[in-house]
Design a protein around this motif. Structure first.
Motif, PDB file in Angstrom:
ATOM      1  N   LYS B 416     -23.550   0.808  17.546  1.00  0.00           N
ATOM      2  CA  LYS B 416     -24.306   0.490  18.771  1.00  0.00           C
ATOM      3  C   LYS B 416     -25.793   0.777  18.589  1.00  0.00           C
ATOM      4  N   GLN B 417     -26.065   1.890  17.915  1.00  0.00           N
ATOM      5  CA  GLN B 417     -27.461   2.275  17.701  1.00  0.00           C
ATOM      6  C   GLN B 417     -28.197   1.245  16.847  1.00  0.00           C
ATOM      7  N   ARG B 418     -27.556   0.805  15.765  1.00  0.00           N
ATOM      8  CA  ARG B 418     -28.163  -0.195  14.883  1.00  0.00           C
ATOM      9  C   ARG B 418     -28.489  -1.469  15.662  1.00  0.00           C
ATOM     10  N   LEU B 419     -27.486  -1.925  16.431  1.00  0.00           N
ATOM     11  CA  LEU B 419     -27.689  -3.163  17.195  1.00  0.00           C
ATOM     12  C   LEU B 419     -28.790  -3.007  18.242  1.00  0.00           C
ATOM     13  N   ALA B 420     -28.890  -1.825  18.812  1.00  0.00           N
ATOM     14  CA  ALA B 420     -29.908  -1.591  19.845  1.00  0.00           C
ATOM     15  C   ALA B 420     -31.301  -1.517  19.227  1.00  0.00           C
ATOM     16  N   GLU B 421     -31.397  -0.834  18.093  1.00  0.00           N
ATOM     17  CA  GLU B 421     -32.709  -0.629  17.452  1.00  0.00           C
ATOM     18  C   GLU B 421     -33.174  -1.877  16.731  1.00  0.00           C
ATOM     19  N   ASN B 422     -32.225  -2.575  16.122  1.00  0.00           N
ATOM     20  CA  ASN B 422     -32.590  -3.655  15.197  1.00  0.00           C
ATOM     21  C   ASN B 422     -31.529  -4.740  15.254  1.00  0.00           C
ATOM     22  N   PRO B 423     -31.552  -5.558  16.310  1.00  0.00           N
ATOM     23  CA  PRO B 423     -30.502  -6.564  16.469  1.00  0.00           C
ATOM     24  C   PRO B 423     -30.397  -7.458  15.246  1.00  0.00           C
ATOM     25  N   GLY B 424     -29.175  -7.693  14.812  1.00  0.00           N
ATOM     26  CA  GLY B 424     -28.961  -8.533  13.644  1.00  0.00           C
ATOM     27  C   GLY B 424     -27.546  -8.358  13.147  1.00  0.00           C
ATOM     28  N   PHE B 425     -27.391  -8.542  11.838  1.00  0.00           N
ATOM     29  CA  PHE B 425     -26.065  -8.317  11.246  1.00  0.00           C
ATOM     30  C   PHE B 425     -25.822  -6.823  11.104  1.00  0.00           C
ATOM     31  N   VAL B 426     -24.615  -6.415  11.441  1.00  0.00           N
ATOM     32  CA  VAL B 426     -24.176  -5.063  11.090  1.00  0.00           C
ATOM     33  C   VAL B 426     -23.015  -5.208  10.116  1.00  0.00           C
ATOM     34  N   LYS B 427     -23.169  -4.611   8.946  1.00  0.00           N
ATOM     35  CA  LYS B 427     -22.082  -4.617   7.972  1.00  0.00           C
ATOM     36  C   LYS B 427     -21.257  -3.360   8.200  1.00  0.00           C
ATOM     37  N   VAL B 466     -14.739   1.109  10.847  1.00  0.00           N
ATOM     38  CA  VAL B 466     -15.825   1.538  11.736  1.00  0.00           C
ATOM     39  C   VAL B 466     -15.298   1.836  13.135  1.00  0.00           C
ATOM     40  N   CYS B 467     -14.149   1.287  13.473  1.00  0.00           N
ATOM     41  CA  CYS B 467     -13.640   1.440  14.834  1.00  0.00           C
ATOM     42  C   CYS B 467     -12.556   2.508  14.915  1.00  0.00           C
ATOM     43  N   CYS B 468     -11.474   2.356  14.131  1.00  0.00           N
ATOM     44  CA  CYS B 468     -10.329   3.274  14.268  1.00  0.00           C
ATOM     45  C   CYS B 468     -10.338   4.384  13.234  1.00  0.00           C
ATOM     46  N   GLY B 469     -11.193   4.268  12.200  1.00  0.00           N
ATOM     47  CA  GLY B 469     -11.287   5.314  11.197  1.00  0.00           C
ATOM     48  C   GLY B 469     -10.200   5.280  10.141  1.00  0.00           C
ATOM     49  N   LYS B 470      -9.236   4.357  10.285  1.00  0.00           N
ATOM     50  CA  LYS B 470      -8.205   4.229   9.243  1.00  0.00           C
ATOM     51  C   LYS B 470      -8.807   3.568   8.011  1.00  0.00           C
ATOM     52  N   HIS B 471      -8.047   3.576   6.944  1.00  0.00           N
ATOM     53  CA  HIS B 471      -8.534   2.952   5.718  1.00  0.00           C
ATOM     54  C   HIS B 471      -8.776   1.438   5.949  1.00  0.00           C
ATOM     55  N   ALA B 472      -9.885   0.928   5.453  1.00  0.00           N
ATOM     56  CA  ALA B 472     -10.197  -0.507   5.588  1.00  0.00           C
ATOM     57  C   ALA B 472     -10.306  -1.116   4.208  1.00  0.00           C
ATOM     58  N   ASP B 473      -9.641  -2.239   4.024  1.00  0.00           N
ATOM     59  CA  ASP B 473      -9.712  -2.944   2.739  1.00  0.00           C
ATOM     60  C   ASP B 473     -11.025  -3.674   2.557  1.00  0.00           C
ATOM     61  N   LYS B 474     -11.566  -4.104   3.671  1.00  0.00           N
ATOM     62  CA  LYS B 474     -12.686  -5.042   3.592  1.00  0.00           C
ATOM     63  C   LYS B 474     -13.851  -4.615   4.475  1.00  0.00           C
ATOM     64  N   MET B 475     -15.019  -5.078   4.068  1.00  0.00           N
ATOM     65  CA  MET B 475     -16.216  -4.976   4.895  1.00  0.00           C
ATOM     66  C   MET B 475     -16.419  -6.344   5.562  1.00  0.00           C
ATOM     67  N   ALA B 476     -16.943  -6.346   6.757  1.00  0.00           N
ATOM     68  CA  ALA B 476     -17.218  -7.613   7.441  1.00  0.00           C
ATOM     69  C   ALA B 476     -18.623  -7.596   8.028  1.00  0.00           C
ATOM     70  N   TYR B 477     -19.142  -8.795   8.284  1.00  0.00           N
ATOM     71  CA  TYR B 477     -20.418  -8.936   8.997  1.00  0.00           C
ATOM     72  C   TYR B 477     -20.125  -9.094  10.478  1.00  0.00           C
ATOM     73  N   PHE B 478     -20.789  -8.286  11.291  1.00  0.00           N
ATOM     74  CA  PHE B 478     -20.687  -8.414  12.744  1.00  0.00           C
ATOM     75  C   PHE B 478     -22.058  -8.769  13.303  1.00  0.00           C
ATOM     76  N   ALA B 479     -22.066  -9.507  14.391  1.00  0.00           N
ATOM     77  CA  ALA B 479     -23.334  -9.775  15.088  1.00  0.00           C
ATOM     78  C   ALA B 479     -23.027 -10.374  16.448  1.00  0.00           C
ATOM     79  N   ARG B 480     -23.989 -10.277  17.323  1.00  0.00           N
ATOM     80  CA  ARG B 480     -23.915 -11.118  18.511  1.00  0.00           C
ATOM     81  C   ARG B 480     -24.215 -12.545  18.037  1.00  0.00           C
ATOM     82  N   ALA B 481     -23.637 -13.502  18.693  1.00  0.00           N
ATOM     83  CA  ALA B 481     -23.734 -14.855  18.141  1.00  0.00           C
ATOM     84  C   ALA B 481     -23.977 -15.897  19.214  1.00  0.00           C
ATOM     85  N   TYR B 482     -24.575 -16.975  18.815  1.00  0.00           N
ATOM     86  CA  TYR B 482     -24.727 -18.141  19.692  1.00  0.00           C
ATOM     87  C   TYR B 482     -23.396 -18.838  19.834  1.00  0.00           C
TER      88      TYR B 482
END
Lengths: 482, 482
Positions: B416-427, B466-482
């Motif tokens: 949330k902090q990243r998106l608030a400070e610097n809107p864009g992609f969050v990996k 990033v959400c549940c803290g369990k092991h994650a196999d993959k990284m993803a790109y998140f963003a607000r989108a058109y």
């Protein structure tokens, strides 16, 4: 072993046995087009679509060279907008497909799928135009349109078709008339030079003109069966729509004026004309300027050493300048000959072991069946020249066929006799009275295709109307028509 | 006197004051697009349409170079046909516009205006395909589609848009996957090299994939305001549709098989991306490869002897190689500077009496404002080189901007902090659970844009979701989108 090895290409119904079946056979066996799930709609397959792309390219270049730019207007037109020009809505309303639901809701107003775009374009022009300095407006769009048709035939008359529609605005009536003629001229030029279809041009009668036009001009082609095909129209719309849509501008004297307006269109219908003018009992015959494949190379005894390599070399040499295919499938040469003949490819090149020994190949012309041995040395030049010869020959043949199918009539008996003996164009004097036009149509099935311009006017016999016998100012072309 | 003499071009809202208004100002003041009478529909005006034509040309050439042919399928799809693939109809039915009346009659079955053409194309493929020898089917169509949208913005989301849709069939799952990736690669290549828009590519999450797809792959661009724009998608449709439409063929062992299927599309949306990635407070900034006008020549003190002639000569020299306009209107040079700047023309050439004395002109770069005196001797070479420099610089700038707007997050607070400070992609690492995806979206407004391919995967922090803290196999790109 190829699945078609030894098989013969299934026969096409001969043209003079049943022309309608011949047409259907040709368009389906060559995979140009297919019938869509909704009745009256068509699927344009790659071989048909490639021809459309070639037609588009030729016209689009000429539109741009004469200062026109492309735009895109919406598919859907509100009902109230379609109704603003009275004649227009009367002409088109019966053919409209209506959208009544969208996004899960019933709409407050029905939306027409554009049958043509004069109304929606005028609604935008009225917003954009302010000053004479912006004129002329010279715009065109390439689009699909829908007109609900009862009797349909692929390319010739379908409930959806592809076309271009130009829509222009001008300061003066003279400029609008010039534009109307300019575009008719461009239509004719490409049709004659590239599609190799000779055209008769002229003005439409009042009853045949576009709904809402001041005057419609047309180019008309004659098909093998003697029926005419309206192949492109250019409309001088006067101020009919500009007044209905309140399009005004400040002129050079700072006064509000309505501009003068034109529209013009050609469509996928031209592909139907191309087929029915040039095709023969073996299938399509395509003019080189418009053919998706201009040259098909067929290796003979392809298993013999060097043949396939030589065919591939030849393809490489030719493909920079021409549209070439090499048929190296395992079908028999005879099957391939039939196949590419049916597809209307202008030149087939046969290349076998004996040809290679002589440093030559054999060029087979689709337009007249001639087989010409040619040295491989300057094969690019030979093929280029031959393609132009074929292009010209197809035009000449089509012109000759049209002339042979064009007759004159001085009275109704002659008119009927001419059409019965030699279906085609009948040139006859016409007094201009719609009653005579109707009577001719009722009694002969022929409609007035166009009234030629003055430089192509003739007086038939003593100059009296073919129908009522009164004095006639003009001669017109009549024919049964698609 | 020119009507704009002395007038200033009306100001565009600064990007960082109100990005949405900036966008609206730019598209309307540059006359790229206008609002249609039916809400949510757009009129694409010549300047916008010329960009679309350039995009079409680039992609079409690459489709053809990879063996695809164009076709045209009907606009209208019977309701029963749309319903054959269960996920597909569920996804699209709410957005459909329905035709219920045609030719003056109520229809027996509702007809959908195509929102996409998988269903109608599959109905034809099932008729056409018989043998493995015919495969692959590699076809594409350029067309309009309608999707009834609630909130629309020209180019970005409209109820009608223009696009291309490729539809292919293959013998094996591997070939279909290769095709899916090949087309994504072509999408990215043109987007990056010609539109100068750096793309993030990867797979869509289950909730974001195309209705009916086995897997959807996407290219995602980042706009100036930090929102992502899905810019092109390529779908591996597996056998979902081929089974639903009973498309079968005899394979190499003479057994009936269902082929594997792909579809892929880019649309007029790309124009929106072009505007929002490169534009600035003075208006559009167009990459040279895609600009309808690459060079605008502005004569300075045009009334002085020789200036206008020299400008016309210069135009003649350049127009064989570049898209050039000479602005010889009677507006002031300052007004013209603003005008062509706003239109995003990559190079402005100023040519005045003093330049002529020195056999030079001045090249003004749109991308960075630099003014470069240049000899007229090899002006063609200089302009050509400068256009390529600008093309590359725009890509580099866009890439830098995207990198600056891309951050990483190891937990929701950081996210949330990243998106608030610097809107864009969050990996961020994501365990793949749709519940986490939903939660991220609800709490941050950001959606999963894509899961990068293995060669672009990274592990953020300790590799936990990033959400549940369990092991994650993959990284993803998140963003607000058109």
């Amino acid at each position: 072993m190829g699945k078609n090895k030894g098989k013969k290409v299934e026969a096409i119904t001969p043209r003079d046995v049943d022309f309608a079946r011949w047409y259907t056979d040709v368009i389906s066996k060559t995979e140009m087009v297919d019938y869509a799930p909704v009745k009256g709609f068509m699927v344009i397959r790659p071989y048909g679509y490639a021809i459309w792309e070639n037609i588009q390219k030729l016209y689009d270049a000429k539109f741009k060279a004469t200062g026109h730019q492309n735009m895109y207007f919406p598919l859907l037109i509100p009902e109230n907008m379609l109704q603003k020009e009275a004649e227009h809505v009367e002409g088109f309303a019966p053919e409209v497909a209506w959208v009544t639901e969208g996004g899960g809701k019933k709409l407050n107003e029905r939306l027409a799928i554009r049958p043509t775009s004069e109304t929606i374009i005028c609604s935008m022009y009225s917003k954009w135009l302010n000053s004479y300095r912006q004129l002329p407006f010279l715009y065109n769009q390439w689009a699909n349109v829908v007109r609900w048709e009862k009797t349909t035939r692929p390319f010739l008359r379908t409930s959806e078709f592809l076309w271009q529609e130009g829509h222009t605005l001008h300061e003066t009536a003279e400029e609008a008339q010039e534009e109307t003629m300019r575009m008719l001229g461009i239509y004719r030029e490409v049709a004659e030079k590239d599609l190799a279809i000779p055209m008769v041009v002229g003005r439409k009668s009042e009853s045949e003109k576009f709904a809402g036009a001041a005057a419609t001009y047309t180019m008309e082609a004659l098909m093998h069966d003697g029926q005419a095909l309206q192949s492109g129209t250019s409309h001088n719309l006067g101020q009919h729509f500009t007044k209905a849509f309140d399009i005004t501008y400040l002129d050079r004297n700072n006064e509000q004026q309505y501009p003068y307006h034109t529209s013009w269109g050609v469509s996928t219908r031209l592909i139907g004309g191309l087929i029915m003018v040039h095709g023969d009992d073996n299938g399509l015959v395509l003019p080189p300027h418009i053919a998706p494949i201009q040259v098909a190379i067929i290796p003979i005894a392809a298993h013999k050493p060097g043949v396939l390599d030589a065919a591939q070399d030849l393809k490489k040499r030719l493909e920079g300048r021409f549209k070439v295919t090499l048929d190296d499938s395992d079908n028999s040469p005879g099957w391939k000959f039939n196949q590419w003949e049916m597809k209307g490819v202008p030149i087939r090149i046969e290349l076998g072991p004996r040809d290679l020994e002589n440093n030559q190949c054999v060029l087979a012309r689709r337009d007249n069946g001639e087989k010409i041995p040619a040295s491989l040395d300057d094969i690019e030049g030979t093929v280029g020249d031959l393609l132009e010869t074929i292009q010209q020959n197809l035009y000449d043949k089509a012109l000759k066929a049209r002339e042979e199918k064009t007759s004159t009539a001085e009275n109704m008996d002659e008119f009927k006799q001419r059409l019965a003996e030699n279906p085609g164009f009948v040139k006859a004097n016409w007094c201009g009275d719609p009653a005579c036009e109707d009577k001719i149509h009722e009694e002969t099935g022929a409609s007035c295709r166009c009234i030629p311009f003055d430089d192509e006017q003739e007086v038939i016999g003593d100059g009296s109307c073919v129908c009522c016998g009164k004095h006639a100012d003009k001669m017109a072309y009549f024919a049964r028509a698609y």
